[in-house]
Design a protein around this motif. Sequence first.
Motif, mmCIF file in Angstrom:
data_model
loop_
_atom_site.group_PDB
_atom_site.id
_atom_site.type_symbol
_atom_site.label_atom_id
_atom_site.label_comp_id
_atom_site.label_asym_id
_atom_site.label_seq_id
_atom_site.Cartn_x
_atom_site.Cartn_y
_atom_site.Cartn_z
ATOM 1 N N ALA A 42 0.839 -1.206 0.000
ATOM 2 C CA ALA A 42 0.000 0.000 0.000
ATOM 3 C C ALA A 42 0.873 1.256 0.000
ATOM 4 O O ALA A 42 0.591 2.214 -0.722
ATOM 5 C CB ALA A 42 -0.927 -0.013 1.209
ATOM 6 N N PHE A 101 1.080 4.345 -3.036
ATOM 7 C CA PHE A 101 0.907 5.787 -2.857
ATOM 8 C C PHE A 101 2.230 6.541 -2.890
ATOM 9 O O PHE A 101 2.283 7.721 -2.568
ATOM 10 C CB PHE A 101 0.152 6.074 -1.559
ATOM 11 C CG PHE A 101 -1.312 5.782 -1.705
ATOM 12 C CD1 PHE A 101 -2.129 6.662 -2.391
ATOM 13 C CD2 PHE A 101 -1.856 4.615 -1.198
ATOM 14 C CE1 PHE A 101 -3.479 6.400 -2.554
ATOM 15 C CE2 PHE A 101 -3.202 4.344 -1.361
ATOM 16 C CZ PHE A 101 -4.018 5.229 -2.037
ATOM 17 N N PHE A 104 4.770 6.504 -0.923
ATOM 18 C CA PHE A 104 5.469 6.908 0.294
ATOM 19 C C PHE A 104 6.933 6.485 0.131
ATOM 20 O O PHE A 104 7.835 7.081 0.698
ATOM 21 C CB PHE A 104 4.848 6.259 1.539
ATOM 22 C CG PHE A 104 3.430 6.705 1.852
ATOM 23 C CD1 PHE A 104 2.851 7.788 1.201
ATOM 24 C CD2 PHE A 104 2.677 6.042 2.805
ATOM 25 C CE1 PHE A 104 1.555 8.209 1.493
ATOM 26 C CE2 PHE A 104 1.373 6.454 3.106
ATOM 27 C CZ PHE A 104 0.817 7.528 2.450
ATOM 28 N N ARG A 144 -4.217 9.733 -6.431
ATOM 29 C CA ARG A 144 -5.282 9.668 -5.443
ATOM 30 C C ARG A 144 -6.663 9.698 -6.069
ATOM 31 O O ARG A 144 -7.631 9.287 -5.447
ATOM 32 C CB ARG A 144 -5.114 10.774 -4.404
ATOM 33 C CG ARG A 144 -3.904 10.499 -3.559
ATOM 34 C CD ARG A 144 -3.741 11.371 -2.365
ATOM 35 N NE ARG A 144 -2.533 10.971 -1.669
ATOM 36 C CZ ARG A 144 -2.442 9.899 -0.893
ATOM 37 N NH1 ARG A 144 -3.500 9.149 -0.684
ATOM 38 N NH2 ARG A 144 -1.311 9.568 -0.338
ATOM 39 N N VAL A 173 -8.655 4.896 -1.036
ATOM 40 C CA VAL A 173 -8.235 3.982 0.018
ATOM 41 C C VAL A 173 -9.170 4.067 1.216
ATOM 42 O O VAL A 173 -9.612 5.143 1.597
ATOM 43 C CB VAL A 173 -6.765 4.242 0.439
ATOM 44 C CG1 VAL A 173 -6.568 5.638 0.998
ATOM 45 C CG2 VAL A 173 -6.284 3.199 1.444
ATOM 46 N N TYR A 207 -15.296 15.139 1.383
ATOM 47 C CA TYR A 207 -13.890 15.533 1.364
ATOM 48 C C TYR A 207 -13.174 14.946 0.139
ATOM 49 O O TYR A 207 -13.235 13.743 -0.106
ATOM 50 C CB TYR A 207 -13.182 15.085 2.645
ATOM 51 C CG TYR A 207 -11.720 15.440 2.625
ATOM 52 C CD1 TYR A 207 -11.310 16.748 2.797
ATOM 53 C CD2 TYR A 207 -10.763 14.460 2.375
ATOM 54 C CE1 TYR A 207 -9.980 17.088 2.727
ATOM 55 C CE2 TYR A 207 -9.419 14.788 2.303
ATOM 56 C CZ TYR A 207 -9.032 16.108 2.482
ATOM 57 O OH TYR A 207 -7.714 16.429 2.391
ATOM 58 N N ARG A 238 -16.950 8.211 1.465
ATOM 59 C CA ARG A 238 -16.024 9.177 0.854
ATOM 60 C C ARG A 238 -15.395 8.574 -0.403
ATOM 61 O O ARG A 238 -15.273 9.229 -1.438
ATOM 62 C CB ARG A 238 -14.943 9.541 1.866
ATOM 63 C CG ARG A 238 -13.954 10.577 1.376
ATOM 64 C CD ARG A 238 -12.832 10.773 2.363
ATOM 65 N NE ARG A 238 -13.286 11.374 3.620
ATOM 66 C CZ ARG A 238 -12.539 11.465 4.720
ATOM 67 N NH1 ARG A 238 -11.310 10.991 4.725
ATOM 68 N NH2 ARG A 238 -13.025 12.012 5.807
ATOM 69 N N LYS A 245 -15.889 9.591 -4.504
ATOM 70 C CA LYS A 245 -14.750 9.879 -5.379
ATOM 71 C C LYS A 245 -14.803 9.046 -6.654
ATOM 72 O O LYS A 245 -14.250 9.408 -7.669
ATOM 73 C CB LYS A 245 -13.441 9.552 -4.653
ATOM 74 C CG LYS A 245 -12.765 10.773 -4.087
ATOM 75 C CD LYS A 245 -11.552 10.403 -3.254
ATOM 76 C CE LYS A 245 -10.436 9.756 -4.040
ATOM 77 N NZ LYS A 245 -9.219 9.592 -3.229
ATOM 78 N N LEU A 261 -8.918 0.529 -2.691
ATOM 79 C CA LEU A 261 -7.992 -0.254 -1.867
ATOM 80 C C LEU A 261 -8.550 -0.309 -0.447
ATOM 81 O O LEU A 261 -8.652 0.711 0.224
ATOM 82 C CB LEU A 261 -6.610 0.413 -1.870
ATOM 83 C CG LEU A 261 -5.563 -0.167 -0.919
ATOM 84 C CD1 LEU A 261 -5.163 -1.581 -1.330
ATOM 85 C CD2 LEU A 261 -4.325 0.725 -0.866
ATOM 86 N N ASP A 302 -7.489 -1.309 2.908
ATOM 87 C CA ASP A 302 -6.205 -1.619 3.536
ATOM 88 C C ASP A 302 -6.443 -1.992 4.997
ATOM 89 O O ASP A 302 -6.473 -1.121 5.851
ATOM 90 C CB ASP A 302 -5.277 -0.403 3.405
ATOM 91 C CG ASP A 302 -3.867 -0.697 3.888
ATOM 92 O OD1 ASP A 302 -3.585 -1.850 4.249
ATOM 93 O OD2 ASP A 302 -3.057 0.248 3.920
HETATM 94 P P1 ADP Z 1 -8.390 11.593 -0.317
HETATM 95 O O1 ADP Z 1 -7.749 11.096 -1.585
HETATM 96 O O2 ADP Z 1 -9.804 11.141 -0.136
HETATM 97 O O3 ADP Z 1 -8.171 13.041 -0.147
HETATM 98 P P2 ADP Z 1 -6.189 10.358 0.802
HETATM 99 O O4 ADP Z 1 -6.099 9.252 -0.190
HETATM 100 O O5 ADP Z 1 -5.296 11.533 0.652
HETATM 101 O O6 ADP Z 1 -7.668 10.866 0.877
HETATM 102 O O7 ADP Z 1 -5.962 9.704 2.217
HETATM 103 C C1 ADP Z 1 -6.201 10.405 3.434
HETATM 104 C C2 ADP Z 1 -5.007 10.220 4.343
HETATM 105 O O8 ADP Z 1 -4.636 8.834 4.430
HETATM 106 C C3 ADP Z 1 -3.772 10.942 3.861
HETATM 107 O O9 ADP Z 1 -3.154 11.551 4.979
HETATM 108 C C4 ADP Z 1 -2.890 9.881 3.266
HETATM 109 O O10 ADP Z 1 -1.523 10.183 3.416
HETATM 110 C C5 ADP Z 1 -3.269 8.679 4.103
HETATM 111 N N1 ADP Z 1 -3.146 7.421 3.351
HETATM 112 C C6 ADP Z 1 -3.336 7.247 2.036
HETATM 113 N N2 ADP Z 1 -3.149 5.978 1.690
HETATM 114 C C7 ADP Z 1 -2.848 5.304 2.825
HETATM 115 C C8 ADP Z 1 -2.569 3.955 3.139
HETATM 116 N N3 ADP Z 1 -2.570 2.997 2.224
HETATM 117 N N4 ADP Z 1 -2.312 3.635 4.419
HETATM 118 C C9 ADP Z 1 -2.309 4.583 5.363
HETATM 119 N N5 ADP Z 1 -2.576 5.881 5.132
HETATM 120 C C10 ADP Z 1 -2.843 6.245 3.890
#
Ligand code: ADP
Length: 229
Positions: A47, A51, A53, A77, A82, A100, A153, A157, A163, A165
Motif C-alpha cells: 500500500a 501511494f 510513500f 489519489r 483507500v 472531502y 467518501r 470519489k 484499496l 487496507d
Molecule cells: P483523499 O484522496 O480522499 O483526499 P487520501 O487518499 O489523501 O484521501 O488519504 C487520506 C489520508 O490517508 C492521507 O493523509 C494519506 O496520506 C493517508 N493514506 C493514504 N493511503 C494510505 C494507506 N494505504 N495507508 C495509510 N494511510 C494512507
Amino acid sequence: RPTVVFDKVRFGYEKHREILHGLTFAVEAGERVAIVGPSGAGKSTIARLLFRFYDPQAGRILISGKDIRTVTQESLRRHIGVVPQDSVLFNDTIGYNIAYGREGATRGEIEAAARGAAIADFIERLPDGYETEVGERGLKLSGGEKQRVAIARTLLKNPEIILFDEATSALDSRTEQDILKTMRAVARNRTTLTIAHRLSTVADADRILVLDGGKLAESGSHNDLLRMG
Ligand code: ADP
Ligand code: ADP
C-alpha cells in the motif's frame, strides 16, 4: 486492461534487507483481488508503494498503464481510493467528511454515497442530519461508523480502484461482519484490492494472493486455497 500492475517489484526499507523480492501481480479491471499474509509479510508495504510513500529499488508499478513515477500525487489519489484501517475524520460536519476530496459534490451525490456505505439511515435520523458535527468536539462515531464514512467518501470519489487496507482489522468481530457485508456490496461491479491478514475475511474475492516473506506463496480462489491447505 489491468488497473494495477506490480512488475518484478523489489523493495527494502534498509540496504541489505529486502522486503519484496520481485513481486509481480496484476488487478484486472472489474476484478476483486485480495492480498493476505501473516504479519510482517509486506502487505502494508504494498500500500505504501502504491501511494509512493516509497519507490521500489527495482521493477515498476503501473496504474491504468502508467508508471506511477510519471503521474502526479493528485492523479494517483483520483485513481486509487483507500479505506485504511483507522479512518481519521475531520472536526467538521459528517457531510463535509463524506464529500472531502469532492468538494463540488451535490447533496444527492453525498446521500447516494452514504446509502452505498449503509450509513444514510443513521445520518438521516440525527437531529442535524448531514450538518452534524463529528470528531473530537462533536458527535463521536464508533469505529464501524467511521469506516462507513470512509467508504462513503471513497464511493463519492468513484476511483478506478478501491484499496481496502486492513479496513476491518481494528473492529470487533460483529462490527467487522457488518462492514464486510457492505464492502462486498461495494465491490460488486468495481475493481478492488483488499489487504487483510485473515483468509476468512476475503472469501468472496475473485483471486486471493498469499504473500509470505515478500513473495507470492499461492494464488487462487478461496476454495482453491482451502484445497491446497
Ligand atoms: P483523499 O484522496 O480522499 O483526499 P487520501 O487518499 O489523501 O484521501 O488519504 C487520506 C489520508 O490517508 C492521507 O493523509 C494519506 O496520506 C493517508 N493514506 C493514504 N493511503 C494510505 C494507506 N494505504 N495507508 C495509510 N494511510 C494512507
Ligand atoms: P505486513 O503489513 O504484512 O504486516 P509490513 O509491510 O508492515 O508487513 O512489513 C514488512 C516488513 O518490513 C516487516 O519485516 C517490517 O518489520 C518491515 N518494515 C515495515 N515498515 C518498516 C519501516 N518503516 N522501516 C523498516 N522496516 C520496516
